[in-house]
Design a protein around this motif. Structure first.
Motif, PDB file in Angstrom:
ATOM      1  N   PHE A 157       0.838  -1.199   0.000  1.00  0.00           N
ATOM      2  CA  PHE A 157       0.000   0.000   0.000  1.00  0.00           C
ATOM      3  C   PHE A 157       0.878   1.256   0.000  1.00  0.00           C
ATOM      4  O   PHE A 157       1.753   1.419   0.855  1.00  0.00           O
ATOM      5  CB  PHE A 157      -0.906   0.022   1.240  1.00  0.00           C
ATOM      6  N   GLN A 158       0.617   2.137  -0.952  1.00  0.00           N
ATOM      7  CA  GLN A 158       1.305   3.425  -1.009  1.00  0.00           C
ATOM      8  C   GLN A 158       0.408   4.551  -0.508  1.00  0.00           C
ATOM      9  O   GLN A 158       0.902   5.626  -0.150  1.00  0.00           O
ATOM     10  CB  GLN A 158       1.762   3.732  -2.436  1.00  0.00           C
ATOM     11  N   ARG A 159      -0.874   4.286  -0.483  1.00  0.00           N
ATOM     12  CA  ARG A 159      -1.840   5.272   0.000  1.00  0.00           C
ATOM     13  C   ARG A 159      -2.755   4.620   1.032  1.00  0.00           C
ATOM     14  O   ARG A 159      -3.063   3.422   0.934  1.00  0.00           O
ATOM     15  CB  ARG A 159      -2.674   5.836  -1.151  1.00  0.00           C
ATOM     16  N   PHE A 160      -3.179   5.434   1.946  1.00  0.00           N
ATOM     17  CA  PHE A 160      -4.095   4.927   2.977  1.00  0.00           C
ATOM     18  C   PHE A 160      -5.470   4.699   2.339  1.00  0.00           C
ATOM     19  O   PHE A 160      -6.041   5.605   1.721  1.00  0.00           O
ATOM     20  CB  PHE A 160      -4.208   5.943   4.113  1.00  0.00           C
ATOM     21  N   PRO A 161      -6.051   3.494   2.487  1.00  0.00           N
ATOM     22  CA  PRO A 161      -7.344   3.200   1.839  1.00  0.00           C
ATOM     23  C   PRO A 161      -8.487   3.983   2.502  1.00  0.00           C
ATOM     24  O   PRO A 161      -8.800   3.758   3.673  1.00  0.00           O
ATOM     25  CB  PRO A 161      -7.511   1.694   2.067  1.00  0.00           C
ATOM     26  N   ARG A 162      -9.115   4.835   1.768  1.00  0.00           N
ATOM     27  CA  ARG A 162     -10.184   5.659   2.322  1.00  0.00           C
ATOM     28  C   ARG A 162     -11.464   4.861   2.550  1.00  0.00           C
ATOM     29  O   ARG A 162     -12.374   5.326   3.232  1.00  0.00           O
ATOM     30  CB  ARG A 162     -10.460   6.855   1.404  1.00  0.00           C
ATOM     31  N   GLN A 163     -11.531   3.666   1.978  1.00  0.00           N
ATOM     32  CA  GLN A 163     -12.700   2.832   2.238  1.00  0.00           C
ATOM     33  C   GLN A 163     -12.839   2.520   3.732  1.00  0.00           C
ATOM     34  O   GLN A 163     -13.941   2.250   4.219  1.00  0.00           O
ATOM     35  CB  GLN A 163     -12.597   1.511   1.455  1.00  0.00           C
ATOM     36  N   LEU A 164     -11.739   2.592   4.449  1.00  0.00           N
ATOM     37  CA  LEU A 164     -11.776   2.265   5.876  1.00  0.00           C
ATOM     38  C   LEU A 164     -12.553   3.300   6.678  1.00  0.00           C
ATOM     39  O   LEU A 164     -12.987   3.014   7.797  1.00  0.00           O
ATOM     40  CB  LEU A 164     -10.343   2.156   6.414  1.00  0.00           C
ATOM     41  N   PHE A 165     -12.705   4.495   6.146  1.00  0.00           N
ATOM     42  CA  PHE A 165     -13.476   5.521   6.853  1.00  0.00           C
ATOM     43  C   PHE A 165     -14.930   5.104   7.059  1.00  0.00           C
ATOM     44  O   PHE A 165     -15.599   5.608   7.958  1.00  0.00           O
ATOM     45  CB  PHE A 165     -13.455   6.840   6.076  1.00  0.00           C
ATOM     46  N   ASP A 166     -15.394   4.181   6.225  1.00  0.00           N
ATOM     47  CA  ASP A 166     -16.802   3.781   6.282  1.00  0.00           C
ATOM     48  C   ASP A 166     -17.018   2.532   7.128  1.00  0.00           C
ATOM     49  O   ASP A 166     -18.081   1.910   7.062  1.00  0.00           O
ATOM     50  CB  ASP A 166     -17.322   3.536   4.861  1.00  0.00           C
ATOM     51  N   ASN A 178       4.444  -1.397   5.011  1.00  0.00           N
ATOM     52  CA  ASN A 178       3.897  -1.022   3.716  1.00  0.00           C
ATOM     53  C   ASN A 178       4.729   0.142   3.161  1.00  0.00           C
ATOM     54  O   ASN A 178       5.899   0.292   3.538  1.00  0.00           O
ATOM     55  CB  ASN A 178       2.414  -0.681   3.824  1.00  0.00           C
ATOM     56  N   ARG A 179       4.157   0.966   2.317  1.00  0.00           N
ATOM     57  CA  ARG A 179       4.927   2.033   1.667  1.00  0.00           C
ATOM     58  C   ARG A 179       4.258   3.395   1.844  1.00  0.00           C
ATOM     59  O   ARG A 179       4.350   4.265   0.988  1.00  0.00           O
ATOM     60  CB  ARG A 179       5.114   1.717   0.182  1.00  0.00           C
ATOM     61  N   LEU A 180       3.620   3.580   2.990  1.00  0.00           N
ATOM     62  CA  LEU A 180       2.924   4.836   3.247  1.00  0.00           C
ATOM     63  C   LEU A 180       3.921   5.947   3.567  1.00  0.00           C
ATOM     64  O   LEU A 180       4.877   5.740   4.310  1.00  0.00           O
ATOM     65  CB  LEU A 180       1.952   4.667   4.419  1.00  0.00           C
ATOM     66  N   ARG A 181       3.654   7.136   3.014  1.00  0.00           N
ATOM     67  CA  ARG A 181       4.456   8.322   3.310  1.00  0.00           C
ATOM     68  C   ARG A 181       3.660   9.377   4.082  1.00  0.00           C
ATOM     69  O   ARG A 181       4.237  10.173   4.822  1.00  0.00           O
ATOM     70  CB  ARG A 181       4.986   8.937   2.012  1.00  0.00           C
ATOM     71  N   THR A 182       2.366   9.357   3.889  1.00  0.00           N
ATOM     72  CA  THR A 182       1.490  10.330   4.551  1.00  0.00           C
ATOM     73  C   THR A 182       0.205   9.638   4.976  1.00  0.00           C
ATOM     74  O   THR A 182      -0.084   8.500   4.558  1.00  0.00           O
ATOM     75  CB  THR A 182       1.143  11.503   3.618  1.00  0.00           C
ATOM     76  N   LEU A 183      -0.560  10.338   5.788  1.00  0.00           N
ATOM     77  CA  LEU A 183      -1.897   9.901   6.173  1.00  0.00           C
ATOM     78  C   LEU A 183      -2.904  10.969   5.773  1.00  0.00           C
ATOM     79  O   LEU A 183      -2.571  12.164   5.763  1.00  0.00           O
ATOM     80  CB  LEU A 183      -1.967   9.666   7.687  1.00  0.00           C
ATOM     81  N   PRO A 184      -4.127  10.591   5.448  1.00  0.00           N
ATOM     82  CA  PRO A 184      -5.134  11.597   5.073  1.00  0.00           C
ATOM     83  C   PRO A 184      -5.425  12.535   6.236  1.00  0.00           C
ATOM     84  O   PRO A 184      -5.432  12.126   7.402  1.00  0.00           O
ATOM     85  CB  PRO A 184      -6.361  10.771   4.692  1.00  0.00           C
TER      86      PRO A 184
END
Length: 404
Positions: A157-166, A178-184
């Motif tokens: 994962f390079q981006r935080f999955p926004r589906q988790l907000f739901d 994983n490969r995250l650099r930022t969080l929403p």
């Protein structure tokens, strides 16, 4: 004009051929998948017994499966299914029959996508997808409204999955390695989140949005590239913070109840415990000094009547034990002294009422120097006797005899 018309016709023919070939390829893949699903997988030794046991927990981990046996999908009583450490790339669509499934573990497989059939298991509370080949989550994951725990460590994962907000009840989210650099910036919307693991990613700076996650109890940021941490005292629920293997000089400021894991954490917690003990010792000392300055309370003991002690009135005895007696207690003989209580007791049973103990008594007939009983010829000489008032009930009994 004629040449251009001919070119357009040729291009249309090519597009039709391409579309037809695409459709043919898709149909061929679907047929292959269906055929693979219909083929029964050869079961390793011991699996047959597991499938027929009727146990709501089925563990098929590390069995070298490339496809999940179709018979598993017919076990509608299953509540927990573990198929970790196999070579699964997907799951059969018929897995949706497992309506009661609450835990599904798919760690250490070869999945590049989350099977859509998994997103229809609406009763899932725990889903483990770690150590696969995932780069994203399907939108259908929002259907898992009861999900409380989602572990997706060691993926891509390079981006935080926004589906988790739901997912309103998600409490534990594991996205380490994983490969995250930022969080929403609106991650704070996940108000139910209590544990967040982000170790082994690519953060250069501490994600400031985490300071708004007031419900977080566990936060793991090991193995990143963070050079400075802000004060985490504004996270009141935090109980464990791990920051090891980051290029920082020491731990951040945290609440007194937070356990730290990282370079310098042990020394920081020892210092914190030392000062806490010092504060407690000072508080105890101050309390002892305050108590020492108070006047010591007067303790009234129960007096004892002996031959050597001066005579005391019945009122003196009652005051000594903090009690009061109704009626006149100053019955004296001709010489001004109290009559000594008689030791006679007729042996009758005791009667008890709400006001205390009451004894049945017979009238005593005094003749000369002794007591005379009606029916017995025994005579007792009066003698000097001492009484020790050591129990409150005995004191009251003696006092009643004095009043008579």
């Amino acid at each position: 004009m004629g040449n251009s018309s001919r070119k357009e016709e040729e291009e249309e023919e090519k597009e039709e051929e391409t579309d037809g070939e695409t459709v043919h390829i898709t149909e061929r893949k679907e047929k292959k998948k269906k055929k693979e699903e219909e083929e029964e997988v050869e079961l390793p030794l011991g699996v047959e017994e597991l499938l027929t046991s009727g146990d709501p927990v089925l563990d098929l981990s590390y069995r070298k499966f490339r496809r999940l046996p179709l018979r598993v999908c017919g076990l509608e009583h299953l509540e927990k299914l573990y198929v970790c450490g196999n070579s699964l790339r997907t799951l059969p669509d018929s897995i949706t029959q497992l309506k009661g499934l609450r835990i599904l573990a798919l760690d250490f497989n070869k999945m590049e996508d989350v099977p859509l059939a998994v997103c229809q298991l609406s009763n899932l509370t725990r889903l483990y997808l770690g150590s696969n080949r995932l780069i994203s989550l399907p939108p259908e994951l929002r259907n898992l409204q009861r999900l409380r725990c989602l572990w997706m460590e060691s993926n891509y994962f390079q981006r935080f999955p926004r589906q988790l907000f739901d997912l309103p009840h998600l409490r534990s989210l594991q996205m380490g390695d994983n490969r995250l650099r930022t969080l929403p910036s609106d991650l704070w919307r996940m108000e139910a989140l209590r544990g967040l693991w982000l170790y082994g990613n690519r953060f250069d700076e501490f994600p400031r949005v985490l300071l708004r996650m007031e419900g977080l109890e566990i936060l793991d940021l090991d193995k990143n590239k963070i050079t400075e941490f802000p004060s985490l005292k504004r996270l009141p629920a935090l109980r464990l913070f791990s920051y090891d293997h980051n290029p920082v000089e020491g731990p951040p400021r945290v609440g007194e109840e937070v356990v730290l894991v990282g370079e310098g954490a042990e020394e920081a917690m020892q210092d914190r415990e030392y000062w806490k003990e010092q504060a407690l010792a000072e508080a105890r000392e101050a309390e002892e000094l305050a108590l020492a300055g108070e006047e010591e309370p007067v303790i009234h003991g129960i007096l004892k009547n002996s031959c050597s002690a001066p005579s005391r009135t019945a009122d003196d005895l009652l005051v000594a034990v903090g009690q009061e007696e109704d009626g006149d207690s100053e019955r004296k003989d001709d010489e001004g002294d109290f009559e000594r209580p008689s030791t006679d007791y007729d042996g009758n049973e005791l009667e008890y009422d709400e006001d205390g103990l009451e004894y049945e008594r017979e009238e005593l007939i005094y003749e000369g120097e002794g007591f005379e009983f009606e029916g017995g010829g025994l005579e007792y000489e009066r003698g000097e006797m001492d009484y020790e008032y050591e129990e409150e009930e005995e004191l009251q009994h003696r006092e009643r005899r004095v009043q008579q």
